[in-house]
Design a protein around this motif. Structure first.
Motif, PDB file in Angstrom:
ATOM      1  N   PRO A   1      29.726  15.057  24.542  1.00 24.52           N
ATOM      2  CA  PRO A   1      30.892  15.915  24.822  1.00 24.52           C
ATOM      3  C   PRO A   1      31.972  15.720  23.757  1.00 24.52           C
ATOM      4  O   PRO A   1      32.229  14.600  23.316  1.00 24.52           O
ATOM      5  N   LEU A   2      32.593  16.797  23.342  1.00 26.50           N
ATOM      6  CA  LEU A   2      33.599  16.728  22.288  1.00 26.50           C
ATOM      7  C   LEU A   2      34.904  16.169  22.867  1.00 26.50           C
ATOM      8  O   LEU A   2      35.466  16.748  23.794  1.00 26.50           O
ATOM      9  N   ARG A   3      35.352  15.065  22.287  1.00 21.75           N
ATOM     10  CA  ARG A   3      36.571  14.408  22.743  1.00 21.75           C
ATOM     11  C   ARG A   3      37.326  13.853  21.538  1.00 21.75           C
ATOM     12  O   ARG A   3      36.742  13.629  20.481  1.00 21.75           O
ATOM     13  N   PRO A   4      38.610  13.563  21.701  1.00 21.99           N
ATOM     14  CA  PRO A   4      39.336  12.880  20.628  1.00 21.99           C
ATOM     15  C   PRO A   4      38.727  11.501  20.364  1.00 21.99           C
ATOM     16  O   PRO A   4      38.238  10.838  21.282  1.00 21.99           O
ATOM     17  N   ILE A   5      38.775  11.097  19.097  1.00 24.51           N
ATOM     18  CA  ILE A   5      38.248   9.789  18.694  1.00 24.51           C
ATOM     19  C   ILE A   5      39.399   8.942  18.187  1.00 24.51           C
ATOM     20  O   ILE A   5      40.172   9.374  17.328  1.00 24.51           O
ATOM     21  N   LEU A   6      39.490   7.737  18.732  1.00 19.93           N
ATOM     22  CA  LEU A   6      40.515   6.792  18.298  1.00 19.93           C
ATOM     23  C   LEU A   6      39.859   5.679  17.493  1.00 19.93           C
ATOM     24  O   LEU A   6      38.899   5.053  17.949  1.00 19.93           O
ATOM     25  N   ALA A   7      40.388   5.438  16.304  1.00 15.11           N
ATOM     26  CA  ALA A   7      39.929   4.334  15.467  1.00 15.11           C
ATOM     27  C   ALA A   7      41.153   3.577  14.969  1.00 15.11           C
ATOM     28  O   ALA A   7      42.243   4.136  14.860  1.00 15.11           O
ATOM     29  N   ALA A   8      40.953   2.306  14.687  1.00 19.33           N
ATOM     30  CA  ALA A   8      42.057   1.484  14.188  1.00 19.33           C
ATOM     31  C   ALA A   8      41.492   0.350  13.347  1.00 19.33           C
ATOM     32  O   ALA A   8      40.335  -0.044  13.502  1.00 19.33           O
TER      33      ALA A   8
ATOM     34  N   PHE B   1      38.460   5.790  28.301  1.00 19.47           N
ATOM     35  CA  PHE B   1      37.715   5.875  27.051  1.00 19.47           C
ATOM     36  C   PHE B   1      36.260   5.487  27.264  1.00 19.47           C
ATOM     37  O   PHE B   1      35.900   4.809  28.230  1.00 19.47           O
ATOM     38  N   GLU B   2      35.443   5.950  26.336  1.00 22.07           N
ATOM     39  CA  GLU B   2      34.065   5.495  26.200  1.00 22.07           C
ATOM     40  C   GLU B   2      33.917   4.918  24.811  1.00 22.07           C
ATOM     41  O   GLU B   2      34.547   5.389  23.860  1.00 22.07           O
ATOM     42  N   LEU B   3      33.084   3.905  24.683  1.00 23.11           N
ATOM     43  CA  LEU B   3      32.870   3.285  23.378  1.00 23.11           C
ATOM     44  C   LEU B   3      31.909   4.109  22.549  1.00 23.11           C
ATOM     45  O   LEU B   3      30.885   4.592  23.045  1.00 23.11           O
ATOM     46  N   LEU B   4      32.244   4.266  21.293  1.00 16.64           N
ATOM     47  CA  LEU B   4      31.368   4.909  20.324  1.00 16.64           C
ATOM     48  C   LEU B   4      31.309   3.956  19.140  1.00 16.64           C
ATOM     49  O   LEU B   4      32.088   4.050  18.191  1.00 16.64           O
ATOM     50  N   LEU B   5      30.401   2.994  19.233  1.00 15.33           N
ATOM     51  CA  LEU B   5      30.409   1.860  18.319  1.00 15.33           C
ATOM     52  C   LEU B   5      29.660   2.155  17.027  1.00 15.33           C
ATOM     53  O   LEU B   5      28.620   2.828  17.026  1.00 15.33           O
ATOM     54  N   LEU B   6      30.177   1.611  15.936  1.00 11.82           N
ATOM     55  CA  LEU B   6      29.520   1.692  14.645  1.00 11.82           C
ATOM     56  C   LEU B   6      28.706   0.431  14.434  1.00 11.82           C
ATOM     57  O   LEU B   6      29.058  -0.646  14.908  1.00 11.82           O
ATOM     58  N   ARG B   7      27.622   0.558  13.702  1.00 10.17           N
ATOM     59  CA  ARG B   7      26.718  -0.575  13.516  1.00 10.17           C
ATOM     60  C   ARG B   7      27.040  -1.341  12.234  1.00 10.17           C
ATOM     61  O   ARG B   7      27.342  -0.752  11.208  1.00 10.17           O
TER      62      ARG B   7
ATOM     63  N   PRO C   1      41.939  23.363  28.626  1.00 12.41           N
ATOM     64  CA  PRO C   1      42.378  22.164  29.336  1.00 12.41           C
ATOM     65  C   PRO C   1      42.601  20.995  28.390  1.00 12.41           C
ATOM     66  O   PRO C   1      41.938  20.875  27.357  1.00 12.41           O
ATOM     67  N   LEU C   2      43.547  20.146  28.746  1.00  9.01           N
ATOM     68  CA  LEU C   2      43.790  18.958  27.950  1.00  9.01           C
ATOM     69  C   LEU C   2      42.648  17.965  28.131  1.00  9.01           C
ATOM     70  O   LEU C   2      42.110  17.819  29.229  1.00  9.01           O
ATOM     71  N   PRO C   3      42.255  17.249  27.050  1.00  3.81           N
ATOM     72  CA  PRO C   3      41.239  16.213  27.212  1.00  3.81           C
ATOM     73  C   PRO C   3      41.794  15.067  28.056  1.00  3.81           C
ATOM     74  O   PRO C   3      42.980  14.755  27.991  1.00  3.81           O
ATOM     75  N   HIS C   4      40.948  14.469  28.874  1.00  2.00           N
ATOM     76  CA  HIS C   4      41.406  13.375  29.720  1.00  2.00           C
ATOM     77  C   HIS C   4      40.749  12.052  29.353  1.00  2.00           C
ATOM     78  O   HIS C   4      41.071  11.023  29.927  1.00  2.00           O
ATOM     79  N   LYS C   5      39.850  12.096  28.392  1.00  2.00           N
ATOM     80  CA  LYS C   5      39.152  10.877  27.995  1.00  2.00           C
ATOM     81  C   LYS C   5      38.928  10.923  26.493  1.00  2.00           C
ATOM     82  O   LYS C   5      38.802  11.998  25.905  1.00  2.00           O
ATOM     83  N   ILE C   6      38.882   9.746  25.857  1.00  3.06           N
ATOM     84  CA  ILE C   6      38.661   9.666  24.426  1.00  3.06           C
ATOM     85  C   ILE C   6      37.446   8.791  24.143  1.00  3.06           C
ATOM     86  O   ILE C   6      36.936   8.098  25.026  1.00  3.06           O
TER      87      ILE C   6
ATOM     88  N   MET D   1      29.104  11.469  17.188  1.00  2.00           N
ATOM     89  CA  MET D   1      29.316  12.331  18.357  1.00  2.00           C
ATOM     90  C   MET D   1      28.555  13.643  18.202  1.00  2.00           C
ATOM     91  O   MET D   1      27.897  14.117  19.144  1.00  2.00           O
ATOM     92  N   TRP D   2      28.601  14.228  17.011  1.00  2.00           N
ATOM     93  CA  TRP D   2      27.880  15.478  16.758  1.00  2.00           C
ATOM     94  C   TRP D   2      26.371  15.267  16.782  1.00  2.00           C
ATOM     95  O   TRP D   2      25.640  16.054  17.403  1.00  2.00           O
TER      96      TRP D   2
END
Length: 206
Positions: free
Chosen positions: A78-85, A28-34, A3-8, A72-73
């Protein structure tokens, strides 16, 4: 069929990037760096000696994405695509970061006044072992600013969390005579390019 991922995951503190992703309907869900750890920030935004702006903005983005993936690991999320900019402002080859104080903000506005500068935003989508990435460039022409306008602007809170010391979506819009490129890219996330990268990673947007 997988299945295609629906959230990043979004590896960014920027409220503007959150707003822009919501605009195009990306969940999306936030995966924040400190920024504060015993060893310093998890991703350093210090410019390396002789580092070109294009290399700098790409390096910082990829480091954000890689560290977010490790997080994430480690957290067994849950394994999802990660977007960074990452976005940087460049004037005559010189990188203008976020001003640390009023004096730096004033100096940046004085340098930008009456000149055209570049805004570079690098976007990366990390999904499994695949990396999809691009750099978007926009040219921004500032009108000539009076000292009074500069000091009034730098007395607001707006310049201090933004590369180059200004936000196009705020009062600094009064200073911008012309742009060539992507308005959303200048805000911090070029939506056309971001949509293409997410599609490459298998995310269905529309």
């Amino acid at each position: 069929m997988k299945p295609l991922p629906h959230k990043i995951y979004l590896a960014s503190k920027s409220p503007r990037r959150r707003e822009l992703l919501r605009q195009i309907g990306v969940e999306f869900e936030l995966l924040l760096l400190r920024d504060h750890t015993p060893r310093g920030p998890e991703v350093s935004e210090i410019v390396q000696p002789n580092e070109r702006a294009e290399d700098y903005v790409a390096r910082v983005t990829l480091e954000k994405a890689a560290f977010a993936q490790k997080t994430m690991w480690w957290r067994k999320l849950p394994l999802r695509p990660i977007l960074a900019a990452d976005t940087t402002v460049v004037l005559d080859g010189r990188i203008l970061g976020k001003p640390a104080n009023t004096a730096e903000a004033v100096a940046m506005m004085q340098a930008l006044s009456g000149h055209t500068h570049q805004v570079l935003t690098h976007v990366a989508v990390l999904h499994g072992e695949q990396i999809y990435q691009t750099t978007q460039r926009s040219d921004v022409a500032f009108t000539k600013l009076s000292d009074e306008m500069i000091r009034a602007y730098c007395a607001t809170a707006e310049p201090y969390d933004k590369a180059g010391g200004y936000g196009i979506q705020g009062q600094a819009a009064l200073f911008i005579q012309d742009i060539a490129g992507s308005y959303s890219g200048i805000m911090g996330l070029p939506l056309f390019e971001t949509g293409k990268l997410l599609e490459q990673a298998g995310l269905r947007i529309l």
